[in-house]
Structure formats: C-alpha cells, structure tokens
Design an enzyme around this catalytic site. Structure first.
Site, PDB file in Angstrom:
ATOM      1  N   LYS A  19       0.842  -1.215   0.000  1.00  0.00           N
ATOM      2  CA  LYS A  19       0.000   0.000   0.000  1.00  0.00           C
ATOM      3  C   LYS A  19       0.871   1.257   0.000  1.00  0.00           C
ATOM      4  CE  LYS A  19      -3.179   0.357   3.405  1.00  0.00           C
ATOM      5  NZ  LYS A  19      -3.264   1.586   4.192  1.00  0.00           N
ATOM      6  N   ARG A  24       2.824   5.927  -3.230  1.00  0.00           N
ATOM      7  CA  ARG A  24       3.986   6.723  -3.644  1.00  0.00           C
ATOM      8  C   ARG A  24       4.228   6.647  -5.149  1.00  0.00           C
ATOM      9  NH1 ARG A  24       4.311   5.526   1.597  1.00  0.00           N
ATOM     10  NH2 ARG A  24       5.639   6.705   3.026  1.00  0.00           N
ATOM     11  N   SER A 166       7.268   9.155  12.211  1.00  0.00           N
ATOM     12  CA  SER A 166       6.159   8.883  11.297  1.00  0.00           C
ATOM     13  C   SER A 166       6.591   9.079   9.859  1.00  0.00           C
ATOM     14  CB  SER A 166       4.992   9.833  11.619  1.00  0.00           C
ATOM     15  OG  SER A 166       4.120   9.925  10.519  1.00  0.00           O
ATOM     16  N   GLN A 168       4.610   9.122   7.447  1.00  0.00           N
ATOM     17  CA  GLN A 168       3.639   9.999   6.779  1.00  0.00           C
ATOM     18  C   GLN A 168       4.062  11.457   6.916  1.00  0.00           C
ATOM     19  OE1 GLN A 168      -0.421   9.210   7.811  1.00  0.00           O
ATOM     20  NE2 GLN A 168      -0.229   7.037   7.479  1.00  0.00           N
ATOM     21  N   ASP A 315       1.631  -1.062  12.034  1.00  0.00           N
ATOM     22  CA  ASP A 315       0.385  -1.548  11.415  1.00  0.00           C
ATOM     23  C   ASP A 315       0.091  -3.004  11.775  1.00  0.00           C
ATOM     24  OD1 ASP A 315       0.009   0.887  10.218  1.00  0.00           O
ATOM     25  OD2 ASP A 315       0.947   0.312   8.328  1.00  0.00           O
ATOM     26  N   LYS A 342      -4.580   5.864  14.495  1.00  0.00           N
ATOM     27  CA  LYS A 342      -4.730   5.092  13.252  1.00  0.00           C
ATOM     28  C   LYS A 342      -6.192   5.099  12.786  1.00  0.00           C
ATOM     29  CE  LYS A 342      -0.463   4.344  12.801  1.00  0.00           C
ATOM     30  NZ  LYS A 342       0.224   5.044  11.723  1.00  0.00           N
ATOM     31  N   ARG A 399      -7.776  -3.419   9.603  1.00  0.00           N
ATOM     32  CA  ARG A 399      -6.856  -4.349  10.275  1.00  0.00           C
ATOM     33  C   ARG A 399      -7.480  -4.988  11.516  1.00  0.00           C
ATOM     34  NH1 ARG A 399      -2.507  -3.455   7.025  1.00  0.00           N
ATOM     35  NH2 ARG A 399      -2.012  -1.274   6.626  1.00  0.00           N
TER      36      ARG A 399
HETATM   37  C1  S3P Z   1       2.572   4.704   6.215  1.00  0.00           C
HETATM   38  C2  S3P Z   1       3.110   5.048   7.411  1.00  0.00           C
HETATM   39  C3  S3P Z   1       2.601   4.597   8.713  1.00  0.00           C
HETATM   40  C4  S3P Z   1       1.583   3.484   8.584  1.00  0.00           C
HETATM   41  C5  S3P Z   1       0.658   3.681   7.443  1.00  0.00           C
HETATM   42  C6  S3P Z   1       1.411   3.802   6.140  1.00  0.00           C
HETATM   43  C7  S3P Z   1       3.181   5.209   4.966  1.00  0.00           C
HETATM   44  O1  S3P Z   1       2.033   5.709   9.380  1.00  0.00           O
HETATM   45  O2  S3P Z   1       0.845   3.345   9.776  1.00  0.00           O
HETATM   46  O3  S3P Z   1      -0.256   2.601   7.351  1.00  0.00           O
HETATM   47  O4  S3P Z   1       2.893   4.675   3.883  1.00  0.00           O
HETATM   48  O5  S3P Z   1       3.983   6.142   5.049  1.00  0.00           O
HETATM   49  P1  S3P Z   1       2.955   6.656  10.296  1.00  0.00           P
HETATM   50  O6  S3P Z   1       4.221   6.796   9.617  1.00  0.00           O
HETATM   51  O7  S3P Z   1       2.229   7.952  10.431  1.00  0.00           O
HETATM   52  O8  S3P Z   1       3.073   5.919  11.595  1.00  0.00           O
END
Ligand code: S3P
EC number: 2.5.1.19
Length: 440
Positions: A19, A24, A166, A168, A315, A342, A399
């Site tokens: 995913k 990306r 993180s 993200q 996750d 989450k 999940r």
């Molecule tokens: C992800 C980063 C994670 C993860 C998410 C996917 C990503 O979140 O929980 O399912 O693709 O960058 P965080 O980095 O905010 O913890």
C-alpha cells in the site's frame, strides 16, 4: 491455551501489492514530467483514491492489466486545480502525503477530505510544519482535522526535527519540498519506513545522510518518471504469517513480499516470541529488498517488544496481539501511543474487543497487557469453545476486522464481526484467500 486445531493446506500464496509503495508510485508519477509505469499496484480503495485524486490534477492513468498502470503527467509545474473535492476515503497516508505535495504546487488550490474515520485523524502533525515552511493549509474540521483547504505556493527551505517517528509526516514534508523545488533537512528519533527516500533515489536523486536519522535533500530534483515494481505488502502478509505459525499443521509460503528493514519488525517480533519464519529468495527490486516467507507451526511465548521496534510494527500490532493471545506468559505492548491515531484508536478497539471475549486486559495510555494462558483465561476459552457468540466491533478499521477473522479461523470461536467491508481499503480478496488456506 486457546485450542490449536487449525490444519492448513501447505501452499504458496501471494498477497496484494504494498500500500505504501502504491500510493507513492502515483505521487512520484504525478510529480514527473512524462511517462511512468507501475506493476503490482494495490487495486484497493486507498491507493485507488489517491490515483483518482491526481487524475483530477491532470495525471493521466491508464490501466494496462491487473495491477499494471501507465501514467502520463504534464509535470509538477503544469498540474492544475481540481474542480471537485479530493476524497481520500479511509487513507491517512493518501491524504497526508498528497497534502504535502499539493502545498508545494504553486497556483494549485484544492480541498482534501475523507470518510468519518479519516476526518477524526490528527492533521496538526502535518499542518504545523507545512505552515512553518510557508504553506497555506487549514484544517476545516474540529481541532485541525480534515477537510484540508490548501492553496499551493512556493515554499521555503526548511529544517524539521520530528517529534514523532512517522513516515507519513516525513514523506509529506519531502513531497512538499520536492514539489516546490526547495531544500529540506529532516530528522526523526527512530527510523520510520523509508520508501519515499528509496523511490526518490530510484529516480536518480541523491540524499545527503548527515547521521543515520538525519538527512537533507536539495534541488534541482530529477523527475523524469520511472518504472515501479511493487512487491506484496508485508502488512497484509502479516495476517497469514500469524495464521501459519499458529496452525497445528501445514506450511504457507507467502511469495514476493517487500522486506524493507523499516517494515520487517513483524518478523523480528514473531521471532522474539519463538515463531519460525524462513526468508527465501532474497533479492532487490526497484531499490527495495524482496523475498518469500515460509511459515512453520511454532510454540509462542511472551517476549519483550522494545520501543525501537514500534515504528516498524505499527500496522501489525493488532494481528501481533492476536498471536500474543496464544503466547505462554501473555503479551504486552507499550510505547505505542501512535496506535491511537490510526484508522481507529487501536489501543481502545483491541482492548474492548479482547474484553468482549471475556479476558482481562490492562489498558495503558501507550499500550495494553493480557495473559491468554492464565488460569482465568483458560476458563474463558473453554466457554467460547462451546460456541458462545461474541460480537466484535471493527470501528471502520480494516486491520481490526482482519485480525479477528484470523482469530476466528485459528480458534473456531463464534466471533461475529460487525462489518468487514473496510477490508476493501487494503486487502481485496482477503476472506477468499483465507478460506483457500483452510480445509473445509
Ligand atoms: C505509512 C506510514 C505509517 C503506517 C501507514 C502507512 C506510509 O504511518 O501506519 O499505514 O505509507 O507512510 P505513520 O508513519 O504515520 O506511523
């Protein structure tokens, strides 16, 4: 101990594409001028929403075959304002990474939104640093939540020390800097998944590593498109790893799985708990390690899961907790307050569902502890084995639904999961694949 009677068909399976990498691939294709290609793309709601959003900014996406797409972008300077709201559904990654990218597109205005779960998730964590970079981004919901209203503009060079490990946040700021041709220095306290860094390098760019946890990127950026090959998602494989190690009999080979070291915490945690999982056919594809995973029925015990492992299992904690129910001496997870941010508050949803089973669980601000092998739990398992019906609440969280479906298959308990449609956000075909591993 929960009775372990599940016999698996020994077979090779595949799980859908990663995913994180699927999101990306769309974002880098949109930033690039010209053609990109992706194979193994996860055709599930979350990344398809990201793809659909960027087609509204001018990205052309053509499906060639299952999981295979060709993208054509006019390049970041020529992306346009969409004339509708961009809907990211359930996906925190989709909205946070796209928000960063769009903040850096001069003259592009957009509103980004999602479903009721996404609208509750914290966005201050990206709004604050993006604003400090000069972005115009406002959370229209309560307490800085989505919808996010963005007016894209040229951003300034920025240095950020993230208080949260993180990917993200990291990727959001990297994409903002890349879109805006500006410099970014970023550091985190524990390495979060580095797929954005890897894809950025795969396109021909350099990352200046200052320390293992601090790096810098500097324009001009090379964005001429690329051919992305997405392996299977280890976060999806995790459900079948737990099924495999807790089965009474049978071995699963889960082939073609992404093994980025910032994602393989589930293998380390299972190994600490005594599980045997073998890695076969290690290789590198598109700058990311890949391999096949073979499971062996194993006896699990309580393990200390260190704080340093948390970002790489973030996750997988729901399914790891299901494995923990079977571990001699119990299961405890701490330092995982991020679970509360989450798709659902996963500390609360796991604790309340475990309590619905009847077992005692201690809840902490940053985790929980239980002992599925205690004398009291034995009485609960005996009761459930007689067919007592238990309702499990999934709280709009894929999940959580998948974790309890695995528990149901392993235990034979009569668990009734309120809603399983969330699984479509990340793992279409999950229940069919699960049934295909079991004997009738
Ligand atoms: C992800 C980063 C994670 C993860 C998410 C996917 C990503 O979140 O929980 O399912 O693709 O960058 P965080 O980095 O905010 O913890």
């Amino acid at each position: 101990m929960i009775p372990r009677n599940t016999k698996l068909k020994s077979r090779e399976i595949t799980v859908p594409g990663d995913k994180s990498l699927s999101h990306r691939s769309v974002l880098f294709a949109a930033l690039s001028k010209g053609r990109s290609k992706v194979t193994g793309f996860l055709e599930a709601e979350d990344p398809l929403n990201t793809m659909s959003a960027f087609t509204k900014l001018g990205l052309n996406a053509k499906k060639i075959a299952p999981g295979e797409y060709e993208f054509e972008s006019p390049g970041k300077e020529s992306l346009v304002s969409p004339n509708v709201e961009l809907d990211f559904g359930n996906a925190g990654t989709g909205i946070r990474l796209s928000a960063g990218l769009i903040c850096g597109l001069r003259g592009v205005n957009a509103t980004l939104t999602g479903d009721d779960s996404l609208k509750k998730r914290p966005m201050g964590r990206i709004i604050k640093p993006l604003t400090a970079m000069g972005a115009s981004i406002v959370g229209l919901g309560e307490k800085e939540t989505a919808p996010l209203k963005i007016e894209g503009r040229k951003l300034s060079a920025f240095r950020y020390e993230s208080p949260i490990a993180s990917a993200q946040i990291k990727s959001c700021l990297m994409l903002a800097a890349i879109a805006s041709e500006t410099e970014l220095e970023y550091s985190e306290n524990i390495l979060s998944r580095d797929h954005t860094e890897n894809m950025f390098r795969f396109l021909g760019n350099e990352i200046e590593r200052i320390t293992p946890l601090r790096f810098k990127i500097k324009p001009p950026y090379i964005l001429n498109g690329g051919e992305f090959k997405v392996p299977g998602d280890i976060s999806s494989a995790a459900f079948f790893l737990v099924l495999g190690v807790l089965a009474k009999e049978g071995n699963l080979v889960i082939s073609n799985i992404g093994l980025n070291p910032a994602r393989t915490g589930i293998l380390t945690a299972l190994e600490l708990m005594g599980a045997k999982v073998e890695i076969l056919n290690r290789r590198i594809e598109c700058g990311e390690p890949v391999g096949d995973l073979k499971t062996y029925p194993s006896v699990l015990k309580k393990a200390n899961i260190p704080e340093s492992l948390i970002p790489s299992i973030i996750d997988e904690i729901p399914i790891l907790s299901v494995a923990g129910l079977f571990a001699e001496g119990g299961f405890e997870i701490r330092h995982a307050e991020e679970l509360r941010a989450k798709e659902s508050d996963r500390i609360h949803t796991m604790v309340s569902n475990f309590r619905a089973l009847g077992i005692e669980v201690e809840e902490y601000p940053d985790g929980y502890a239980l002992d599925g092998t205690s004398k009291k739990s034995e009485i609960v398992w005996a009761e459930l084995s007689k067919g007592k019906k238990i309702s499990i609440l999934s709280h709009m969280d894929h999940r959580i639904a998948m974790s309890f479906l695995i528990l149901k298959s392993l235990s034979g308990f009569s668990l009734e999961i309120d809603e399983t449609s969330w699984i479509e956000t990340s793992f279409p075909g999950f229940e069919t694949l699960l049934r295909g591993c079991l004997y009738e």
